[in-house]
Design an enzyme around this catalytic site. Sequence first.
Site, mmCIF file in Angstrom:
data_model
loop_
_atom_site.group_PDB
_atom_site.id
_atom_site.type_symbol
_atom_site.label_atom_id
_atom_site.label_comp_id
_atom_site.label_asym_id
_atom_site.label_seq_id
_atom_site.Cartn_x
_atom_site.Cartn_y
_atom_site.Cartn_z
ATOM 1 C CG ASP A 18 -6.459 -1.341 -1.647
ATOM 2 O OD1 ASP A 18 -6.558 -2.587 -1.777
ATOM 3 O OD2 ASP A 18 -5.841 -0.973 -1.194
ATOM 4 C CG ASP B 229 -2.140 -1.015 1.121
ATOM 5 O OD1 ASP B 229 -2.309 -1.395 0.028
ATOM 6 O OD2 ASP B 229 -2.333 -1.407 2.189
#
EC number: 3.4.23.36
Length: 145
Positions: free
Chosen positions: A123, A109
């Site tokens: 995402d 991330d």
Amino acid sequence: MVYIVVLIVILLDQMVKLLVMEKMKVSESIPIIKDVFHLTYVQNRGAAFGILPGRRYLFIVITVVVISFLLIYYYKTRGSGMVTLSTGLIIGGALGNLIDRIRFGYVVDYLDFRIWPVFNLADSSVVIGAALLILYLWQQEKVGD
């Protein structure tokens, strides 16, 4: 057509993640817009928001099941551009994160808006695709009334 969307999402997602892993240290944060948006390298071993850490195989199974259902849905409703785009975005994002889980045991991330947990392009793709699919289904329901 859905496979083109899937491929584009996976390629973009994996290229950005590779750059983040090569150029940044874990937990390093680079301000892009001070106190608003940073690039922050996080190794997420859980699901969204880091919940249920250490459940790698559970997430792999869930991802495969969800992708299977989406492909079945896509083939049953083929023809709509909105279905193609939405399912392509969801599947591409899910596969992008699945690749990370299988290769590394965690998801990379890096998008950090400081008021929300750090997330990534995959995402975003899943969320946008899900929103488009919900909108499509809602419109179809209204047309059927």
